[in-house]
Design a protein around this motif. Structure first.
Motif, short mmCIF file in Angstrom:
data_model
loop_
_atom_site.label_atom_id
_atom_site.label_comp_id
_atom_site.label_asym_id
_atom_site.label_seq_id
_atom_site.Cartn_x
_atom_site.Cartn_y
_atom_site.Cartn_z
N UNK A 166 -11.70 3.44 32.80
CA UNK A 166 -13.11 3.44 32.92
C UNK A 166 -13.74 4.94 33.44
N UNK A 167 -14.85 5.31 32.97
CA UNK A 167 -15.27 6.66 33.43
C UNK A 167 -16.53 6.56 34.37
N UNK A 168 -17.47 5.77 33.59
CA UNK A 168 -18.73 5.50 34.28
C UNK A 168 -19.57 4.21 33.63
N UNK A 169 -20.57 3.55 34.22
CA UNK A 169 -20.98 2.41 33.85
C UNK A 169 -22.56 2.39 34.28
N UNK A 170 -23.18 1.81 33.56
CA UNK A 170 -24.77 1.68 33.85
C UNK A 170 -25.53 0.32 33.27
N UNK A 204 -21.18 -4.58 36.83
CA UNK A 204 -21.42 -3.58 36.07
C UNK A 204 -20.72 -2.29 36.58
N UNK A 205 -19.22 -2.30 36.83
CA UNK A 205 -18.62 -1.10 37.18
C UNK A 205 -17.67 -0.86 36.03
N UNK A 206 -17.01 0.30 36.24
CA UNK A 206 -16.08 0.69 35.18
C UNK A 206 -14.74 0.07 35.33
N UNK A 207 -14.75 -0.77 36.29
CA UNK A 207 -13.50 -1.60 36.41
C UNK A 207 -13.76 -3.17 35.53
N UNK A 208 -14.85 -3.38 35.35
CA UNK A 208 -15.15 -4.69 34.71
C UNK A 208 -14.33 -4.97 33.38
#
Length: 124
Positions: free
Chosen positions: A47-51, A105-109
């Motif tokens: 994961x790089x980024x999340x929003x 809501x994170x890149x690790x989800x």
């Protein structure tokens, strides 16, 4: 059925910039968690980024913090990733992902919906 179509990949020199886009369709819920992942040859997808589609604080991987910016245009249902100061280690296939579970809501989800990817190449 959720459909995600990425665009904007290409080849740049180190220090350059690219802006990735992901057009989303088929959403059946009012809000989604949207994210960018990348996978380099021989490596795992990370994961790089999340929003959150409704706004709020985005989350970034440490490796891209301060250089990449994720944003979501809710009117156009389009996710973007502005990538600045690109490094050779940023080269990878970049994927857009969506999750109807909006917290945390994170890149690790875990993300159930994925695009086909767009290639980013960075030369030194």
């Amino acid at each position: 059925q959720v459909q995600l179509v990425e665009s904007g990949g290409g080849s740049v020199q180190a220090g350059g910039s690219l802006r990735l886009s992901c057009a989303a369709s088929g959403f059946i819920y009012p809000s989604y968690c949207m994210a960018w992942f990348r996978q380099a040859p021989g490596k795992e997808r990370v994961g790089v980024a999340s929003i959150y589609s409704g706004g709020g604080t985005p989350h970034y991987a440490d490796s891209v913090e301060g250089r990449f910016t994720i944003s979501y245009d809710s009117a156009k249902r389009t996710l973007h990733l502005q990538m600045n100061s690109l490094k050779p280690e940023d080269a990878a296939m970049y994927y857009c992902a969506a999750n109807s579970v909006v917290y945390p809501c994170t890149p690790d989800d875990e993300y159930p919906d994925w695009g086909q990817g767009t290639q980013v190449t960075v030369s030194s």
